[in-house]
Design an enzyme around this catalytic site. Structure first.
Site, mmCIF file in Angstrom:
data_model
loop_
_atom_site.group_PDB
_atom_site.id
_atom_site.type_symbol
_atom_site.label_atom_id
_atom_site.label_comp_id
_atom_site.label_asym_id
_atom_site.label_seq_id
_atom_site.Cartn_x
_atom_site.Cartn_y
_atom_site.Cartn_z
ATOM 1 N N HIS A 10 15.158 7.165 41.443
ATOM 2 C CA HIS A 10 15.146 8.331 40.683
ATOM 3 C C HIS A 10 16.025 8.748 39.558
ATOM 4 O O HIS A 10 15.341 7.160 39.085
ATOM 5 C CB HIS A 10 16.150 8.746 41.974
ATOM 6 C CG HIS A 10 15.342 8.860 43.222
ATOM 7 N ND1 HIS A 10 14.636 9.014 44.393
ATOM 8 C CD2 HIS A 10 16.222 7.473 44.128
ATOM 9 C CE1 HIS A 10 14.486 8.751 45.423
ATOM 10 N NE2 HIS A 10 15.341 7.585 45.251
ATOM 11 N N HIS A 78 16.520 0.733 45.465
ATOM 12 C CA HIS A 78 16.824 2.173 46.525
ATOM 13 C C HIS A 78 18.000 2.007 47.285
ATOM 14 O O HIS A 78 18.813 1.284 47.502
ATOM 15 C CB HIS A 78 16.000 2.761 47.240
ATOM 16 C CG HIS A 78 14.938 2.945 46.154
ATOM 17 N ND1 HIS A 78 14.781 4.480 46.071
ATOM 18 C CD2 HIS A 78 14.055 2.754 45.914
ATOM 19 C CE1 HIS A 78 13.584 4.655 45.136
ATOM 20 N NE2 HIS A 78 13.575 3.060 44.948
ATOM 21 N N GLU A 141 16.229 -1.507 49.739
ATOM 22 C CA GLU A 141 17.525 -0.715 50.047
ATOM 23 C C GLU A 141 18.653 -1.072 50.561
ATOM 24 O O GLU A 141 18.674 -1.754 50.975
ATOM 25 C CB GLU A 141 16.569 0.426 50.844
ATOM 26 C CG GLU A 141 14.985 0.754 50.946
ATOM 27 C CD GLU A 141 15.857 1.892 50.821
ATOM 28 O OE1 GLU A 141 16.624 2.822 49.901
ATOM 29 O OE2 GLU A 141 14.957 3.361 50.396
HETATM 30 ZN ZN LIG Z 1 15.784 6.147 46.728
#
Ligand SMILES: [Zn+2]
Length: 288
Positions: A10, A78, A141
């Site tokens: 992002h 992430h 993640e």
């Molecule tokens: Zn993400």
């Protein structure tokens, strides 16, 4: 030379998952930068980040960057969301070999660092970053931004550093990287922050022989300069307060402050009206 491409997920207008005052884009950037810093302490490795600032980038721009650079390994970092807790990693469906091996290693190393965090497993998914990148690629993640327990962890810089450390340990293991030899600090005339206390070398306990050279610091001393001078002259450093009475050396180098009241055959005054001038005077002397 191994080329490691790190993609902080992002950025810019795409904040990623948000929760409890945290934004995924900021956490991923912090982790990625820490990874870069840690990896660069190893030999034969190049590191590139898809972004080093809070910048909007499409997924295509990211994979193009990695592909054009011919990266060996891509790690997309992430933070999870959507109800859950813990750590999980993804590789592209159907790939094996190095990618699978790297996932096994990296996943285990991050889990080692994140004591007590739930292991959600080593997974596969058709994610853009994994599909469109030509090299071995993994997407991690790291904890959930919408889980209070995970959020408490994500708010600690030490945990973000551990996440980064785990990723780096994985890369180091997967590619057999070796730590760089610790470089000696290069002498530089730039004034540096002073250490809290100078370390005067005590005079010879025998006390009989006069030293050839000694350094006295006072006034606006620049400790880094005094230490460089000490190394060059192989002479001990004294503060005015710690200076023994009487004559201790044939040559006395005064770094900062006044030379008045000092005894020596020769007094070399390296001083100035502030710490920077003192540093400059020492640098000039050393360069003579
Ligand atoms: Zn993400």
């Amino acid at each position: 030379m191994v080329k490691i491409f790190i993609d902080p997920g992002h950025g810019g207008t795409d904040s990623g998952a948000v929760g409890s005052g945290l934004q995924e884009k900021n956490l991923t950037l912090q982790i990625a930068k820490k990874m870069q810093q840690l990896l660069l302490t190893y030999e034969n490795v190049q590191v590139r980040l898809s972004r080093e600032t809070d910048k909007t980038m499409s997924l295509r721009q990211r994979t193009d960057m990695a592909n054009n650079w011919n990266a060996d390994f891509l790690i997309s970092v992430h933070i999870n969301a959507g109800g859950g807790t813990g750590f999980e990693t993804f590789i592209y469906p159907g790939v094996g070999g190095v990618t699978k091996r790297n996932q096994d290693i990296l996943h285990a190393e991050v889990m080692k660092e994140l004591d007590g965090v739930r292991d959600r497993g080593k997974k596969r998914a058709d994610f853009f970053m994994l599909r469109e990148s030509k090299m071995d690629a993994i997407l991690t993640e790291n904890l959930f931004i919408d889980n209070s327990g995970d959020v408490a962890k994500l708010k600690q810089a030490s945990i973000l550093n551990k996440i980064a450390q785990g990723h780096v340990n994985g890369v180091v293991k997967a590619y057999g990287l070796r730590k760089k030899a610790v470089a000696k600090p290069a002498p530089s005339p730039t004034p540096k922050p002073a250490p809290t206390k100078p370390t005067p070398t005590q005079p010879d306990k025998g006390g009989s022989a006069l030293m050839d050279k000694a350094i006295v610091i006072g006034g606006f001393p620049d400790f880094a300069s005094a230490e460089m001078l000490a190394a060059r002259l192989k002479a001990p450093i004294y503060t005015r307060a710690a200076l023994p009475n009487g004559k201790i050396a044939k040559e006395l180098y005064v770094v900062g402050g006044s030379a008045s009241g000092l005894q020596a055959d020769k007094i070399i005054s390296l001083t100035g009206k502030d710490r920077f001038e003192v540093a400059a005077a020492v640098a000039e002397f050393l360069n003579r």
